[in-house]
Design a protein around this motif. Structure first.
Motif, PDB file in Angstrom:
ATOM      1  N   LYS A 198     -62.906  22.305  22.071  1.00  0.00           N
ATOM      2  CA  LYS A 198     -62.754  20.849  21.718  1.00  0.00           C
ATOM      3  C   LYS A 198     -63.878  19.853  22.521  1.00  0.00           C
ATOM      4  CE  LYS A 198     -58.834  20.570  18.966  1.00  0.00           C
ATOM      5  NZ  LYS A 198     -59.443  21.369  17.753  1.00  0.00           N
ATOM      6  N   LYS A 199     -63.811  20.356  23.833  1.00  0.00           N
ATOM      7  CA  LYS A 199     -64.643  19.739  25.009  1.00  0.00           C
ATOM      8  C   LYS A 199     -65.985  19.540  24.403  1.00  0.00           C
ATOM      9  CE  LYS A 199     -66.124  23.169  28.147  1.00  0.00           C
ATOM     10  NZ  LYS A 199     -66.245  23.626  29.413  1.00  0.00           N
ATOM     11  N   GLU A 200     -66.580  20.383  23.714  1.00  0.00           N
ATOM     12  CA  GLU A 200     -67.990  20.208  23.228  1.00  0.00           C
ATOM     13  C   GLU A 200     -67.966  19.374  22.114  1.00  0.00           C
ATOM     14  OE1 GLU A 200     -70.472  21.009  24.810  1.00  0.00           O
ATOM     15  OE2 GLU A 200     -69.934  22.490  26.010  1.00  0.00           O
ATOM     16  N   TYR A 201     -67.015  19.023  21.318  1.00  0.00           N
ATOM     17  CA  TYR A 201     -67.136  18.015  20.116  1.00  0.00           C
ATOM     18  C   TYR A 201     -68.262  16.995  20.045  1.00  0.00           C
ATOM     19  CZ  TYR A 201     -65.763  15.555  16.049  1.00  0.00           C
ATOM     20  OH  TYR A 201     -65.584  15.135  14.561  1.00  0.00           O
ATOM     21  N   TYR A 202     -68.466  16.362  21.097  1.00  0.00           N
ATOM     22  CA  TYR A 202     -69.327  15.064  21.284  1.00  0.00           C
ATOM     23  C   TYR A 202     -70.571  15.532  21.989  1.00  0.00           C
ATOM     24  CZ  TYR A 202     -65.588  12.113  19.602  1.00  0.00           C
ATOM     25  OH  TYR A 202     -64.574  11.670  18.696  1.00  0.00           O
ATOM     26  N   ASN A 203     -70.511  17.078  22.458  1.00  0.00           N
ATOM     27  CA  ASN A 203     -71.856  17.524  23.148  1.00  0.00           C
ATOM     28  C   ASN A 203     -72.503  18.559  22.441  1.00  0.00           C
ATOM     29  OD1 ASN A 203     -71.197  15.791  25.424  1.00  0.00           O
ATOM     30  ND2 ASN A 203     -69.487  16.884  25.877  1.00  0.00           N
ATOM     31  N   LEU A 204     -72.463  19.523  22.680  1.00  0.00           N
ATOM     32  CA  LEU A 204     -72.981  20.621  22.007  1.00  0.00           C
ATOM     33  C   LEU A 204     -72.751  20.680  20.470  1.00  0.00           C
ATOM     34  CD1 LEU A 204     -75.099  22.935  22.466  1.00  0.00           C
ATOM     35  CD2 LEU A 204     -73.298  24.477  22.965  1.00  0.00           C
ATOM     36  N   SER A 205     -71.630  20.702  20.096  1.00  0.00           N
ATOM     37  CA  SER A 205     -71.309  20.790  18.757  1.00  0.00           C
ATOM     38  C   SER A 205     -71.972  19.727  18.003  1.00  0.00           C
ATOM     39  CB  SER A 205     -69.795  20.678  18.643  1.00  0.00           C
ATOM     40  OG  SER A 205     -69.199  21.761  19.015  1.00  0.00           O
ATOM     41  N   SER A 206     -71.924  18.443  18.269  1.00  0.00           N
ATOM     42  CA  SER A 206     -72.675  17.493  17.627  1.00  0.00           C
ATOM     43  C   SER A 206     -74.257  17.308  17.685  1.00  0.00           C
ATOM     44  CB  SER A 206     -72.265  16.297  18.469  1.00  0.00           C
ATOM     45  OG  SER A 206     -72.867  15.068  17.890  1.00  0.00           O
ATOM     46  N   GLN A 207     -74.724  17.951  18.962  1.00  0.00           N
ATOM     47  CA  GLN A 207     -76.130  18.223  18.989  1.00  0.00           C
ATOM     48  C   GLN A 207     -76.702  19.211  17.959  1.00  0.00           C
ATOM     49  OE1 GLN A 207     -77.680  16.145  20.875  1.00  0.00           O
ATOM     50  NE2 GLN A 207     -79.850  16.764  20.096  1.00  0.00           N
ATOM     51  N   LEU A 208     -76.028  20.405  17.974  1.00  0.00           N
ATOM     52  CA  LEU A 208     -76.204  21.223  17.053  1.00  0.00           C
ATOM     53  C   LEU A 208     -76.081  21.063  15.612  1.00  0.00           C
ATOM     54  CD1 LEU A 208     -77.212  24.307  16.865  1.00  0.00           C
ATOM     55  CD2 LEU A 208     -74.908  25.098  17.275  1.00  0.00           C
ATOM     56  N   LEU A 209     -75.278  20.320  15.500  1.00  0.00           N
ATOM     57  CA  LEU A 209     -75.026  20.046  14.030  1.00  0.00           C
ATOM     58  C   LEU A 209     -75.951  18.988  13.403  1.00  0.00           C
ATOM     59  CD1 LEU A 209     -73.215  20.641  11.369  1.00  0.00           C
ATOM     60  CD2 LEU A 209     -71.533  18.568  12.152  1.00  0.00           C
ATOM     61  N   ARG A 210     -76.250  18.148  14.359  1.00  0.00           N
ATOM     62  CA  ARG A 210     -77.375  17.199  13.988  1.00  0.00           C
ATOM     63  C   ARG A 210     -78.637  17.745  13.725  1.00  0.00           C
ATOM     64  NH1 ARG A 210     -77.084  13.033  18.496  1.00  0.00           N
ATOM     65  NH2 ARG A 210     -76.136  14.636  19.424  1.00  0.00           N
TER      66      ARG A 210
END
Length: 118
Positions: free
Chosen positions: A31-43
């Protein structure tokens, strides 16, 4: 039944498929990656298909070529995010290799398509 030119492009179809696979993959990130790596990868992965479609609609070849360049750069960003995910132990080496190979194949397809536009 495809009405838009980009829907017939194999590079768009493959980018759409890869985007959905990556979307599922990031569900397992912390969850700590929700606004970081997860978001970046999805975008980044979504940007690949989005730029393919945007460049193909009523654009000149140079304009479509420019958007394909954006797609290729976004795909490079995806690969970097996948490497980061591996280093942070969010994905396995096997998962990286699968998505790395798919990304490499898609990149080569986009580069070949881009060359044929000139």
């Amino acid at each position: 039944m495809s009405k838009f030119k980009f829907e017939k492009l194999l590079i768009w179809q493959k980018a759409m498929d890869l985007g959905e696979v990556v979307n599922i993959l990031i569900d397992n990130f912390p969850k700590k990656e929700y606004y970081n790596l997860s978001s970046q990868l999805l975008r980044a992965i979504d940007s690949v298909a989005l730029n393919n479609s945007e460049g193909s609609i009523g654009q000149s070849n140079p304009e479509q070529n420019r958007f394909l360049g954006y797609s290729i750069r976004s795909l490079a960003e995806v690969v970097t995010c996948l490497h980061k995910a591996l280093r942070r132990k969010y994905i396995s080496e096997e998962q990286l290799q699968i998505h790395y190979n798919e990304s490499f194949h898609l990149m080569n397809m986009m580069i070949a398509f881009k060359r044929n536009l000139k």
